[in-house]
Design a protein around this motif. Structure first.
Motif, short mmCIF file in Angstrom:
data_model
loop_
_atom_site.label_atom_id
_atom_site.label_comp_id
_atom_site.label_asym_id
_atom_site.label_seq_id
_atom_site.Cartn_x
_atom_site.Cartn_y
_atom_site.Cartn_z
N ALA A 55 1.30 -8.05 2.88
CA ALA A 55 2.64 -7.46 2.98
C ALA A 55 3.72 -8.53 2.98
O ALA A 55 4.77 -8.37 2.34
CB ALA A 55 2.74 -6.61 4.24
N MET A 58 4.05 -9.75 -0.56
CA MET A 58 4.77 -8.74 -1.35
C MET A 58 6.28 -8.83 -1.07
O MET A 58 7.09 -8.73 -2.00
CB MET A 58 4.26 -7.34 -0.99
CG MET A 58 2.84 -7.05 -1.42
SD MET A 58 2.73 -6.68 -3.17
CE MET A 58 1.02 -6.15 -3.28
N GLY A 59 6.62 -9.00 0.20
CA GLY A 59 8.03 -9.12 0.55
C GLY A 59 8.68 -10.33 -0.09
O GLY A 59 9.81 -10.27 -0.59
N LEU A 62 9.07 -9.62 -3.85
CA LEU A 62 10.17 -8.69 -4.07
C LEU A 62 11.51 -9.38 -3.92
O LEU A 62 12.43 -9.20 -4.73
CB LEU A 62 10.08 -7.52 -3.09
CG LEU A 62 9.16 -6.36 -3.43
CD1 LEU A 62 9.07 -5.40 -2.25
CD2 LEU A 62 9.65 -5.62 -4.67
N VAL A 104 -0.18 -1.17 1.35
CA VAL A 104 0.80 -2.24 1.20
C VAL A 104 1.52 -2.09 -0.14
O VAL A 104 2.75 -2.25 -0.23
CB VAL A 104 0.13 -3.63 1.31
CG1 VAL A 104 1.15 -4.73 0.98
CG2 VAL A 104 -0.44 -3.84 2.70
N ALA A 107 3.98 0.76 0.09
CA ALA A 107 5.15 0.35 0.84
C ALA A 107 6.06 -0.52 -0.02
O ALA A 107 7.29 -0.32 -0.07
CB ALA A 107 4.72 -0.41 2.09
N SER A 108 5.48 -1.49 -0.72
CA SER A 108 6.26 -2.43 -1.52
C SER A 108 6.95 -1.73 -2.69
O SER A 108 8.13 -1.99 -2.98
CB SER A 108 5.35 -3.54 -2.04
OG SER A 108 4.71 -4.20 -0.96
N ILE A 111 9.95 0.27 -1.63
CA ILE A 111 11.14 -0.56 -1.44
C ILE A 111 11.72 -0.97 -2.79
O ILE A 111 12.95 -0.97 -2.98
CB ILE A 111 10.78 -1.79 -0.59
CG1 ILE A 111 10.41 -1.34 0.83
CG2 ILE A 111 11.95 -2.77 -0.54
CD1 ILE A 111 9.77 -2.41 1.67
N GLU A 127 10.43 -9.43 3.99
CA GLU A 127 9.02 -9.44 4.38
C GLU A 127 8.81 -8.52 5.59
O GLU A 127 7.83 -7.77 5.66
CB GLU A 127 8.56 -10.86 4.72
CG GLU A 127 8.65 -11.83 3.56
CD GLU A 127 9.96 -12.60 3.55
OE1 GLU A 127 10.97 -12.07 4.09
OE2 GLU A 127 9.99 -13.71 2.98
N VAL A 130 8.94 -4.87 4.51
CA VAL A 130 7.68 -4.41 3.92
C VAL A 130 6.66 -4.12 5.01
O VAL A 130 5.94 -3.12 4.95
CB VAL A 130 7.12 -5.45 2.92
CG1 VAL A 130 5.76 -5.01 2.39
CG2 VAL A 130 8.08 -5.65 1.76
N ARG A 133 7.51 -0.84 6.63
CA ARG A 133 7.14 0.26 5.75
C ARG A 133 5.62 0.42 5.67
O ARG A 133 5.11 1.54 5.57
CB ARG A 133 7.73 0.03 4.36
CG ARG A 133 7.61 1.21 3.40
CD ARG A 133 8.60 2.31 3.72
NE ARG A 133 9.96 1.90 3.50
CZ ARG A 133 10.64 2.05 2.36
NH1 ARG A 133 10.05 2.59 1.30
NH2 ARG A 133 11.90 1.67 2.27
N TYR A 134 4.90 -0.70 5.73
CA TYR A 134 3.43 -0.63 5.72
C TYR A 134 2.92 0.14 6.93
O TYR A 134 2.04 1.00 6.80
CB TYR A 134 2.84 -2.04 5.70
CG TYR A 134 1.37 -2.08 6.08
CD1 TYR A 134 0.40 -1.49 5.27
CD2 TYR A 134 0.96 -2.70 7.25
CE1 TYR A 134 -0.94 -1.51 5.63
CE2 TYR A 134 -0.38 -2.73 7.62
CZ TYR A 134 -1.32 -2.14 6.80
OH TYR A 134 -2.64 -2.15 7.17
#
Length: 212
Positions: A55, A58-59, A62, A104, A107-108, A111, A127, A130, A133-134
């Motif tokens: 996560a 991913m953040g 993003l 994950v 969630a990503s 967003i 981050e 994310v 949201r996860y």
């Protein structure tokens, strides 16, 4: 309910107790949310730090993709390209359990969708966003979304009434998820130290007290 009693066959054993309590309607939303959080923490700890690390990655990805692009260039093709990058990032994380990897990603990409349509503009602490949201996705996937998957609920309650009770848990759950996100953003391995907020005390009423 004794350990091992299954009253909803689409829920894991961890979530049987909060489901049963919601069906019965005897406990307050605060108490039910507290029990749900306990089930979630056991799930999250079992999965370990791998989903948290993913996560965070991913953040970071993003944030880089959004900050390197003009908001007016948030086109469908741009979003599709970023989405594919997220897919590739997830595919490379073999240590992350499959379902957690999908959560994950969900969630990503949620967003990413928010940025694409102007519902979110700030990339600060992305981050952590994310992660927050996860945790929401964990709750929905393992509990909320599975509740309607049975035609007959415990204690004979109808689905509409039950889901209203489930919705009433959010004011207690969402702030806790935010705190977990802050904690694990600082140290992903703190997932083993996640705790629920203090339990709400139920004040006993003195039957001889004048309540008027």
């Amino acid at each position: 309910m004794t350990d091992g009693d299954i009253v909803h066959d689409k829920l894991s054993w961890r979530y049987q107790r909060p489901y049963k309590a919601l069906c019965e309607g005897k406990d307050s939303p605060d108490e039910c949310a507290w029990v749900v959080m306990g089930a979630m923490i056991r799930d999250i700890k079992k999965k370990g730090a791998a989903p948290i690390l993913l996560a965070q990655q991913m953040g970071e990805r993003l944030k880089a993709a959004i900050e390197n692009c003009n908001p007016h260039s948030f086109t469908r093709s741009w979003a599709a390209a970023v989405s594919k990058e997220l897919d590739r990032l997830a595919a490379g994380q073999t240590s992350c359990p499959y379902y957690e990897k999908q959560l994950v990603l969900r969630a990503s990409k949620g967003i990413l969708h928010d940025f694409r349509y102007g519902r979110r503009m700030d990339t600060c602490s992305l981050e952590e966003v994310v992660l927050d949201r996860y945790f929401q996705e964990v709750y929905r996937f393992y509990f909320e979304e599975r509740i309607p998957l049975t035609p007959d609920h415990y204690a004979g309650i109808d689905t509409a009434t039950l889901m209203k009770r489930v919705k009433a848990l959010e004011p207690e759950l969402l702030p806790a998820f935010g705190k977990w996100a802050k904690q694990t953003q600082v140290n992903p391995y703190d997932v083993a130290k996640l705790r629920r907020p203090p339990r709400q005390k139920i004040e006993e009423i003195d039957l001889e007290e004048n309540l008027l």
